[in-house]
Design a protein around this motif. Structure first.
Motif, PDB file in Angstrom:
ATOM      1  N   CYS A 165      -4.416  -0.429  -2.695  1.00 45.43           N
ATOM      2  CA  CYS A 165      -3.677  -1.575  -2.153  1.00 45.43           C
ATOM      3  C   CYS A 165      -3.633  -2.670  -3.217  1.00 45.43           C
ATOM      4  O   CYS A 165      -4.590  -2.842  -3.970  1.00 45.43           O
ATOM      5  CB  CYS A 165      -4.388  -2.137  -0.920  1.00 45.43           C
ATOM      6  SG  CYS A 165      -4.561  -0.952   0.419  1.00 45.43           S
TER       7      CYS A 165
ATOM      8  N   CYS B 117       0.850  -1.202   0.000  1.00 40.35           N
ATOM      9  CA  CYS B 117       0.000   0.000   0.000  1.00 40.35           C
ATOM     10  C   CYS B 117       0.883   1.249   0.000  1.00 40.35           C
ATOM     11  O   CYS B 117       2.109   1.138  -0.103  1.00 40.35           O
ATOM     12  CB  CYS B 117      -0.921  -0.028   1.213  1.00 40.35           C
ATOM     13  SG  CYS B 117       0.002  -0.070   2.751  1.00 40.35           S
ATOM     14  N   GLU B 118       0.273   2.441   0.130  1.00 40.63           N
ATOM     15  CA  GLU B 118       1.077   3.686   0.086  1.00 40.63           C
ATOM     16  C   GLU B 118       1.656   4.012   1.454  1.00 40.63           C
ATOM     17  O   GLU B 118       2.834   4.278   1.600  1.00 40.63           O
ATOM     18  CB  GLU B 118       0.209   4.837  -0.426  1.00 40.63           C
ATOM     19  CG  GLU B 118       0.003   4.723  -1.927  1.00 40.63           C
ATOM     20  CD  GLU B 118      -0.802   5.864  -2.507  1.00 40.63           C
ATOM     21  OE1 GLU B 118      -1.523   6.576  -1.741  1.00 40.63           O
ATOM     22  OE2 GLU B 118      -0.725   6.043  -3.739  1.00 40.63           O
ATOM     23  N   HIS B 119       0.761   4.016   2.454  1.00 42.35           N
ATOM     24  CA  HIS B 119       1.240   4.339   3.797  1.00 42.35           C
ATOM     25  C   HIS B 119       0.185   3.930   4.822  1.00 42.35           C
ATOM     26  O   HIS B 119      -0.949   4.402   4.764  1.00 42.35           O
ATOM     27  CB  HIS B 119       1.514   5.857   3.896  1.00 42.35           C
ATOM     28  CG  HIS B 119       2.199   6.204   5.183  1.00 42.35           C
ATOM     29  ND1 HIS B 119       1.514   6.424   6.359  1.00 42.35           N
ATOM     30  CD2 HIS B 119       3.520   6.358   5.471  1.00 42.35           C
ATOM     31  CE1 HIS B 119       2.383   6.687   7.324  1.00 42.35           C
ATOM     32  NE2 HIS B 119       3.609   6.661   6.811  1.00 42.35           N
TER      33      HIS B 119
ATOM     34  N   SER C 208      -8.857  -1.504  -0.084  1.00 44.25           N
ATOM     35  CA  SER C 208      -8.467  -0.187  -0.597  1.00 44.25           C
ATOM     36  C   SER C 208      -9.449   0.898  -0.174  1.00 44.25           C
ATOM     37  O   SER C 208      -9.036   1.967   0.282  1.00 44.25           O
ATOM     38  CB  SER C 208      -8.396  -0.213  -2.128  1.00 44.25           C
ATOM     39  OG  SER C 208      -7.338  -1.028  -2.550  1.00 44.25           O
TER      40      SER C 208
ATOM     41  N   LYS D  26       4.494   0.308   4.300  1.00 38.84           N
ATOM     42  CA  LYS D  26       4.003   0.028   2.942  1.00 38.84           C
ATOM     43  C   LYS D  26       3.531  -1.427   2.756  1.00 38.84           C
ATOM     44  O   LYS D  26       3.093  -1.796   1.665  1.00 38.84           O
ATOM     45  CB  LYS D  26       5.111   0.317   1.920  1.00 38.84           C
ATOM     46  CG  LYS D  26       5.309   1.795   1.642  1.00 38.84           C
ATOM     47  CD  LYS D  26       6.285   1.964   0.487  1.00 38.84           C
ATOM     48  CE  LYS D  26       6.618   3.410   0.232  1.00 38.84           C
ATOM     49  NZ  LYS D  26       5.457   4.207  -0.212  1.00 38.84           N
TER      50      LYS D  26
ATOM     51  N   GLN E  31      -6.762   4.179   0.276  1.00 43.15           N
ATOM     52  CA  GLN E  31      -5.563   4.241  -0.575  1.00 43.15           C
ATOM     53  C   GLN E  31      -5.482   2.964  -1.414  1.00 43.15           C
ATOM     54  O   GLN E  31      -6.003   1.931  -1.014  1.00 43.15           O
ATOM     55  CB  GLN E  31      -4.303   4.375   0.275  1.00 43.15           C
ATOM     56  CG  GLN E  31      -4.160   3.260   1.295  1.00 43.15           C
ATOM     57  CD  GLN E  31      -3.000   3.491   2.245  1.00 43.15           C
ATOM     58  OE1 GLN E  31      -1.856   3.509   1.816  1.00 43.15           O
ATOM     59  NE2 GLN E  31      -3.297   3.674   3.522  1.00 43.15           N
TER      60      GLN E  31
END
Ligand SMILES: [Zn+2]
Length: 399
Positions: free
Chosen positions: A385, A299-301, A378, A348, A383
């Motif tokens: 995923c 993922c992003e964060h 997600s 992440k 975000q």
């Protein structure tokens, strides 16, 4: 009444089988041939008596008719109904067994010629159908008796072979039925599809790996693998997945299943192997079992606290994923997530262990598939995923 019927039948030459068959429901404890022989003797006697009593008054026509009956009764010429099919049936049955296909149980079927059907109907029109039996039933039974005598067993439900007597082609055809083998497999490596891939993109499949030693042992002509669901090509299947392997037209049936299975290479493991049947194939294909997956998600964060939110996902609406929509019907379905457990790896990456109802697309549960799965991991985390690694870790027996 019966005497009259008997004379009518004997106006034309008929064999003992065809004569006896018209009275199949009378005189129990005899087969048609024996019954026919008895009736023929009775008819001969009957004709003699009538002739004797009527000799002085008989017209020429009657004399001719009785003469015919007597001749037919005594001489037993070539049969006007079956044309001597029963002698041939004997020959064909013996030939089928002599070919020595590997079988223990059999079923016989007969394809009548149109001529034989017509002759049988003609006979019924002439003499009635009060006590008769269809010729097909007798051919099947007579062939069956001969084959049973050679040590094979009649089995109407799951025969090893179907023996088809084709009357117009004057031969017997052997249809070898498949062998079914039940088992459960684990796929320990990624990148192998469950069944043979049509384009040749993947060199092998779970099916080919399992089937290979069995094909060698049975000299079958082909194989099919019926799985209880399937995993993604890139997913391992660490849970034991039930399957039935079908070997087509085996030349050898009596094989040591456990010994043969030992030759399956380590990428795929199998257990609980045993003989199976077509009914089990149907059952396995219809069974809807829960699955537990283990997935590595990118993922992003995220924080540990974010992951707690995932437990809100209980039921979701899922449209057929874009990646499979070209080969599956495009529809919406509602699916249940039984439970979901997430563990933090780094900001992440996290892993999830999730148990779902059968038929839930797990990669889309993670990505959301552009809103086609909702809610998704997600959407809940807000975000994008993606699933980096996927394993089926359990295929549950009960819901
Ligand atoms: Zn006949």
């Amino acid at each position: 009444m019966i005497a009259e019927k008997l004379c009518k039948i004997l106006e034309k030459p008929v064999c003992d089988h065809c004569l006896g068959r018209q009275f199949a429901q009378l005189l129990h404890g005899y087969d048609n041939k024996e019954r026919g022989r008895i009736l023929r003797t009775v008819a001969a006697m009957f004709v003699d008596i009538t002739e004797y009593e009527n000799r002085m008054y008989m017209s020429n026509f009657h004399a001719f008719r009785f003469h015919n009956i007597k001749n037919a009764a005594v001489k037993n010429k070539k049969c006007d109904v079956c044309g001597g099919i029963f002698r041939e049936t004997e020959k064909w049955s013996e030939r089928a067994v002599r070919k020595k296909p590997d079988f223990r149980t059999f079923l016989v079927g007969t394809k009548l010629s149109s001529e034989l059907i017509r002759k049988e109907e003609e006979m019924w029109e002439r003499v009635g159908i009060d006590y008769c039996e269809p010729i097909k039933a007798e051919i099947n039974r007579e062939a069956g008796k001969i084959i049973e005598k050679k040590g094979y067993a009649f089995d109407p439900k799951r025969p090893d072979v179907n023996l088809i007597i084709d009357v117009s082609k004057r031969k017997i055809k052997i249809e070898v039925n498949p062998i079914f083998i039940y088992g459960e497999y684990q796929k320990l490596v990624r990148g192998i599809p469950q069944t043979k891939w049509p384009s040749g993109k993947y060199k092998t499949s779970v099916e080919q790996i399992i089937a290979k030693p069995f094909m060698k042992a049975t000299s079958g002509s082909g194989h099919k693998l019926h799985g209880c669901g399937r995993e993604d090509i890139n997913a391992r299947c660490l849970g034991w997945r039930p399957f039935v392997l079908e070997i087509l037209q085996p030349k050898k049936r009596a094989i040591d299943i456990k010994k043969t299975a030992k030759k399956i290479p380590g990428k795929v493991r199998v257990r609980n192997l045993r003989l199976s049947n077509i009914e089990e194939v149907r059952r396995i294909k219809e069974e809807r079992r829960d699955k537990t997956y283990h997935a590595v998600v990118r993922c992003e964060h995220i924080t540990r606290k974010d992951l707690k939110k995932l437990s809100v996902i209980k039921e979701l609406r899922q449209r057929t994923p874009t990646r499979v929509s070209h080969r599956r019907a495009d529809l919406w379905r509602t699916r249940t997530v039984r439970h979901i457990k997430a563990s933090y790896i780094n900001k992440k990456t996290f892993v999830i262990e999730v148990r779902t109802e059968a038929g839930l697309y797990i990669k889309e549960l993670i990505s959301g598939d552009n809103g086609r799965t909702n809610p998704s991991i997600s959407s809940v985390l807000g975000q994008p995923c993606t699933c980096k690694e996927l394993d089926v870790i359990r295929i549950h027996t009960k819901k």
